[in-house]
Write an enzyme that holds these catalytic residues in place. Sequence first.
Site, PDB file in Angstrom:
ATOM      1  N   ASP A 462       1.213  -1.110  -0.045  1.00 37.89           N
ATOM      2  CA  ASP A 462      -0.442   0.036  -0.120  1.00 37.89           C
ATOM      3  C   ASP A 462       0.797   1.186  -0.352  1.00 37.89           C
ATOM      4  O   ASP A 462       2.436   1.434   0.356  1.00 37.89           O
ATOM      5  CB  ASP A 462      -1.135  -0.019   1.200  1.00 37.89           C
ATOM      6  N   VAL A 485       2.341   1.885  -6.443  1.00 33.56           N
ATOM      7  CA  VAL A 485       2.433   1.093  -7.961  1.00 33.56           C
ATOM      8  C   VAL A 485       2.290   1.979  -8.953  1.00 33.56           C
ATOM      9  O   VAL A 485       3.073   1.700 -10.031  1.00 33.56           O
ATOM     10  CB  VAL A 485       1.231   0.642  -8.078  1.00 33.56           C
ATOM     11  N   TYR A 577     -11.430   7.787 -14.917  1.00 28.83           N
ATOM     12  CA  TYR A 577     -11.986   6.447 -14.304  1.00 28.83           C
ATOM     13  C   TYR A 577     -12.059   5.791 -15.179  1.00 28.83           C
ATOM     14  O   TYR A 577     -11.317   4.643 -15.183  1.00 28.83           O
ATOM     15  CB  TYR A 577     -12.815   6.548 -13.033  1.00 28.83           C
ATOM     16  N   ALA A 607     -16.713  -4.687  -9.820  1.00 30.58           N
ATOM     17  CA  ALA A 607     -17.633  -4.657  -9.048  1.00 30.58           C
ATOM     18  C   ALA A 607     -17.849  -2.860  -8.911  1.00 30.58           C
ATOM     19  O   ALA A 607     -17.931  -2.107  -9.379  1.00 30.58           O
ATOM     20  CB  ALA A 607     -16.567  -5.017  -7.543  1.00 30.58           C
TER      21      ALA A 607
END
Length: 679
Positions: A462, A485, A577, A607
């Site tokens: 994280d 990341v 997004y 999801a």
Amino acid sequence: MKSAWSDRDAAEAVERYGAQGFNEDIALRVYTTRLLGRDPALVLHGGGNTSVKTRVKDALGTEHEVLCVKGSGWDMGDIEPAGLPAVRLDALRRLRALTALSDEEMVNQQRLALLDSKAPNPSVETLLHAFLPHKFVDHTHANAILSLVDQPDSAALAAEIFGDEMAFLPWIFPGFDLSIAASEAFERGRHVKGLILDRHGIFTFADTAREAYELMIAMVSRAEARIARGKATRHATAAAGLDAATIAPVIRGAIAEPLGGGAWRRMVLDHRGGADVRAYVDRPDLADIAARGVATPDHIIRTKNRPLILPPLDGDEVAVKVAVADAVARFADAYRAYFAAENGRTVTARTMLDPMPRVVLVPGVGLFGLGKSKKEAAIAADIAEATVRVVADAEAVGRYEPLPESELFRMEYWSLEQAKLGGATEKPLQRQVAIVTGGAGAIGAATARLFAANGAEVAILDRDGDAAAAVARSIGSALGIRCDVTDKASVDAAIRAVVTTFGGIDILVSNAGAAWQGRIGEVDDAILRESFELNFFGHQTVARAVVKVMLAQGTGGALLFNASKQAVNPGANFGPYGLPKAAVLFLSRQYALDYGDAGIRSNAVNADRIRSGLLTAEMIAERAAARGVAEADYLGGNLLGLEVTADDVAQAFLHQALALKTTGGVATVDGGNIAAAPR
Ligand SMILES: [Zn+2]
């Protein structure tokens, strides 16, 4: 080695256990057992045992003379009175009259004499403790003692060091026969303060807890002093071009056994590369001394008798892979041959354990412990590190010569030893290593917890390192790592840390993401690019690094991407997004296509409306208000009318991790939304 006895701590133990209803003998037995158990130079992982002879009352108030002796399954370092089950001494002493007693009947007799029927099995060395008259008996497999008894002239060395203060016993397999021999050795010289057991360890005994404990310290210290006299200075040679993070996945892949249908029997690795270990694996005589066998018999169930010794590795990746695979194949063949030969000599045929090593020695790199979990791998590595010291010290004194393999087969396949390992069925993700990016967020943390609960070793990556560490702590044995990341160097460092810790990676849950909004015709390019950096390139950077590890292992793997409903069904003003998420869905399919032939599966979860850092309470309130519905109706605004949670998404990832024949798939977790159904 110094005595750690403290009058104050001893008195404190007597008071504490006294308040729990235990007498002073038991309190002090717990106290010095822990002192011994907490020094790794004396005791490792369930090794060693202690006892006290005392009197306790049963439920009817009748007092019995008992032996409280270490029970199976307890570690000396954190023993409690419950780990020292009380066995009636008269029942044990009666057995002294027998001329022979099978292991099974010995266990039966010991259990029959327990005061508590639920107590763990008393130690396999119970009778040895019972047949000695002393109140306190202490037993360890101390490193320094092993360095001296694993020698061709161990008896002479013991005589030189201990004179007639300690009786010397030749090697006898633990159980009834050893207990008789020990008792006879004591009868022959009643002044002795303890026993030196050839190729096995040491016993000391006395009438007080302190005296028995301090005798152990004194005798082991004498052995240490003798070793120090023989010791030449050792120094490590320069490292080869390899390191633990490069070689671990290759080893892990080579020892994995295919189970068919895309399944593998993998192992988790634990690396050690301290100065002692490095000096040892770089010795020119490594192949000779390291192949001679375990330092004390009960190590064999954790480490097998021999480690896998890799040759010095150089050349390109392919050459290294071939050399490792070759060495593993030779190790497994030798184990099968050993099993066939020894099994042929025994009356009761045994079933062969897996033929793979539990310890791997790598010149220039160090050693690896192997096991079906990180915990087991660390136990094997701890024992291997102790063995390194024992062997190096034994060679400094003379020649390291442990028991022959034929004696050890009986120990490796002894039911009483195998019972220590337990035969619990393995969890579905056992032996696998999973990393979860965005692991401190709602979906990431839920997935990390679910994977760990299903047996996986888990690394939580994280951007918030503290939050990652907190999730890791809440799981227990997991690893928490700070990782951005969007920064390739940060990703590479995190992957190296995971591989160094566990030996490789089998599952990636690529979950890190954040939502940017803006009407697509008007949004600033900078926002769009920033979103692509995280919501597309972040996934690609991690996936590419993980695939490299998976290819080095050669045992397939699972890439799981958190796409979103936005990937298939755009929401108003959510272009910044949704666009990279649509690319991630495609990315998932591209990996499925390009790496299917390597057994790497790639799937995505789609999801919607999950409470998380992306969909905060504030946003939920805002959107519910914009639609003119209650918050609960907004969250449950789907065909099933149910709120979908982070745990539901975690379940979908788990399903994909386990579905060995599914790749290029999308699992929808949104309670039902036909407009957003993939087509
Ligand atoms: Zn022992």
